[in-house]
Design an enzyme around this catalytic site. Structure first.
Site, PDB file in Angstrom:
ATOM      1  N   LYS A  81      21.771 -38.571   6.890  1.00 11.20           N
ATOM      2  CA  LYS A  81      21.636 -38.353   5.437  1.00 11.20           C
ATOM      3  C   LYS A  81      22.697 -39.218   4.731  1.00 11.20           C
ATOM      4  O   LYS A  81      22.629 -40.432   4.857  1.00 11.20           O
ATOM      5  CB  LYS A  81      21.716 -36.863   5.138  1.00 11.20           C
ATOM      6  CG  LYS A  81      20.508 -36.106   5.733  1.00 11.20           C
ATOM      7  CD  LYS A  81      20.465 -34.675   5.275  1.00 11.20           C
ATOM      8  CE  LYS A  81      19.184 -33.987   5.642  1.00 11.20           C
ATOM      9  NZ  LYS A  81      19.118 -33.554   7.052  1.00 11.20           N
ATOM     10  N   ASP A  86      27.689 -26.139   7.359  1.00 10.96           N
ATOM     11  CA  ASP A  86      26.679 -27.147   7.696  1.00 10.96           C
ATOM     12  C   ASP A  86      26.751 -28.238   6.630  1.00 10.96           C
ATOM     13  O   ASP A  86      26.306 -28.048   5.496  1.00 10.96           O
ATOM     14  CB  ASP A  86      25.301 -26.468   7.713  1.00 10.96           C
ATOM     15  CG  ASP A  86      24.176 -27.436   8.042  1.00 10.96           C
ATOM     16  OD1 ASP A  86      24.394 -28.662   7.959  1.00 10.96           O
ATOM     17  OD2 ASP A  86      23.068 -26.959   8.369  1.00 10.96           O
ATOM     18  N   THR A 120      24.147 -33.752  10.188  1.00  4.41           N
ATOM     19  CA  THR A 120      23.221 -34.792  10.638  1.00  4.41           C
ATOM     20  C   THR A 120      23.877 -36.137  10.346  1.00  4.41           C
ATOM     21  O   THR A 120      24.669 -36.255   9.406  1.00  4.41           O
ATOM     22  CB  THR A 120      21.877 -34.728   9.883  1.00  4.41           C
ATOM     23  OG1 THR A 120      22.137 -34.848   8.482  1.00  4.41           O
ATOM     24  CG2 THR A 120      21.132 -33.434  10.138  1.00  4.41           C
ATOM     25  N   GLU A 174      22.741 -36.272  31.887  1.00  3.17           N
ATOM     26  CA  GLU A 174      23.035 -34.855  31.612  1.00  3.17           C
ATOM     27  C   GLU A 174      24.504 -34.582  31.920  1.00  3.17           C
ATOM     28  O   GLU A 174      25.050 -35.093  32.905  1.00  3.17           O
ATOM     29  CB  GLU A 174      22.167 -33.955  32.490  1.00  3.17           C
ATOM     30  CG  GLU A 174      20.741 -33.834  31.958  1.00  3.17           C
ATOM     31  CD  GLU A 174      19.845 -33.086  32.934  1.00  3.17           C
ATOM     32  OE1 GLU A 174      20.154 -33.040  34.138  1.00  3.17           O
ATOM     33  OE2 GLU A 174      18.819 -32.559  32.477  1.00  3.17           O
ATOM     34  N   ARG A 222      19.205 -41.127  13.396  1.00  5.93           N
ATOM     35  CA  ARG A 222      18.741 -39.741  13.301  1.00  5.93           C
ATOM     36  C   ARG A 222      19.367 -38.904  14.408  1.00  5.93           C
ATOM     37  O   ARG A 222      19.130 -39.139  15.591  1.00  5.93           O
ATOM     38  CB  ARG A 222      17.220 -39.693  13.421  1.00  5.93           C
ATOM     39  CG  ARG A 222      16.672 -38.538  12.631  1.00  5.93           C
ATOM     40  CD  ARG A 222      15.341 -38.057  13.062  1.00  5.93           C
ATOM     41  NE  ARG A 222      14.930 -36.976  12.184  1.00  5.93           N
ATOM     42  CZ  ARG A 222      15.580 -35.808  12.093  1.00  5.93           C
ATOM     43  NH1 ARG A 222      16.655 -35.579  12.819  1.00  5.93           N
ATOM     44  NH2 ARG A 222      15.140 -34.871  11.269  1.00  5.93           N
ATOM     45  N   TYR A 275      19.399 -41.497  32.530  1.00  2.00           N
ATOM     46  CA  TYR A 275      19.686 -40.073  32.326  1.00  2.00           C
ATOM     47  C   TYR A 275      21.177 -39.794  32.435  1.00  2.00           C
ATOM     48  O   TYR A 275      21.852 -40.351  33.294  1.00  2.00           O
ATOM     49  CB  TYR A 275      18.926 -39.223  33.356  1.00  2.00           C
ATOM     50  CG  TYR A 275      17.935 -38.318  32.670  1.00  2.00           C
ATOM     51  CD1 TYR A 275      18.381 -37.133  32.079  1.00  2.00           C
ATOM     52  CD2 TYR A 275      16.595 -38.654  32.557  1.00  2.00           C
ATOM     53  CE1 TYR A 275      17.502 -36.307  31.403  1.00  2.00           C
ATOM     54  CE2 TYR A 275      15.716 -37.838  31.888  1.00  2.00           C
ATOM     55  CZ  TYR A 275      16.167 -36.655  31.309  1.00  2.00           C
ATOM     56  OH  TYR A 275      15.304 -35.842  30.645  1.00  2.00           O
TER      57      TYR A 275
END
Ligand SMILES: Cc1ncc(COP(=O)(O)O)c(C=O)c1O
Length: 304
Positions: A179, A150, A176, A6, A185, A4
């Site tokens: 693509k 975007d 992203t 964070e 991803r 983890y």
């Protein structure tokens, strides 16, 4: 990698993150270098989440957003009624010119002056032509709006300078990595330095929990690959393929939306060209192992 982490490098909520910190710092450094910007956040789990983080950073609930209609090539996360954006903000749309099916900057300007949005969104899911980001900047300045671009689809073309860079015009850019950038991803946010703190806080603790460090490591690899000459050659071929395909369809009298392509994608009006709706056309193509996405087209009378 299940550790983890964070928070951000050197400011984590957990101990034991010293290697993870180096991985994330490397991804940020490579993203900034690739897109020639001063700020990058590599933690968004996806493109939609990157957009939502931007809304949280820049807007209050019920603020106005102006974006391209979903029917004309916009994205769900740009404020569709059923989406987070459409539920928490007041969303208005611009459309493509009904004849040319291209962006009409005078119409967008008029719409912006009428709506007075706090945020204007450019950058699309299925628009196949170049976008004049400078024009969008002028319009945003006239109405005092932030400009979000975007580049989910065209990030690979921008990284290789085959498509205009939205900076310095945009305040924020989201994309992203899976693509045209051909990576894992995930999502990324780039911004002007003065928005860095707001965006970092909106992402964590505002919107997401722990970062996905395995994907962040893969994002570094993707940014490295995208900076290599072979990647540019690959993107050039992608453009050439799309152009060749669009021109072939046009020669056969098929209706290609917006009159052709300047990007990696093309959109075909299957109904007026073949008498098939998009769903039927996509199913028939799948039978011969050609996979494409069905999409609304400007002024479509079919249901999504
Ligand atoms: C323009 C645009 N933005 C955002 C997204 C969403 O990306 P994700 O599926 O990673 O949430 C997409 C996905 O197709 C897109 O086309």
């Amino acid at each position: 990698m299940t550790k983890y982490s964070e928070g951000y490098p050197n400011k984590r909520y957990y101990q034991g993150c010293k290697y993870i910190d180096e991985i994330e710092k490397l991804a940020v450094k490579l993203a900034k270098k690739l897109f020639k910007v001063d700020y990058a956040n590599v933690q968004p789990h996806s493109g939609s989440q990157a957009n939502q983080v931007v809304y949280l950073a820049l807007l209050r609930p019920n603020d106005k957003i102006l974006s391209l209609d979903l029917l004309a090539g916009g994205h769900l996360s740009h404020g569709a009624k059923v989406n987070f954006g459409g539920i928490f903000y007041l969303v208005y749309y611009y459309n493509l010119d009904p004849i040319t099916q291209q962006l009409d900057y005078e119409e967008i300007r008029k719409k912006a002056q009428e709506v007075k949005p706090k945020l204007i969104i450019a950058g699309y899911s299925s628009y196949s032509l170049k976008v004049n980001f400078g024009k969008f900047r002028e319009i945003a300045n006239e109405v005092g709006a932030f400009l979000l671009v975007d580049i989910a689809h065209i990030a690979g073309l921008i990284a290789t300078e085959l498509f205009p860079n939205p900076f310095p015009h945009a305040d924020v850019v989201t994309f992203t990595t899976h693509k045209t950038l051909r990576g894992p991803r995930g999502g990324v946010i780039l911004a002007k330095k003065e928005l860095a703190e707001k965006i970092d806080r909106a992402l964590f603790p505002g919107f997401q929990g722990g970062a996905n460090q395995a994907i962040i490591a893969a994002k570094s690899q993707c940014f490295y690959e995208a900076s290599q000459p072979e990647f540019k050659e690959y993107q050039e071929r992608v453009l050439e393929n799309a152009r060749t395909m669009a021109n072939y369809f046009l020669e056969k009298g098929v209706k290609v939306i917006s009159g052709g392509t300047e990007t990696h994608l093309l959109v075909i009006d299957t109904k007026s060209s073949y008498g098939l709706n998009g769903k039927k056309a996509a199913e028939l193509l799948e039978e011969v192992n050609i996979i494409c996405s069905k999409q609304m087209i400007p002024y479509d009378e079919e249901k999504p």
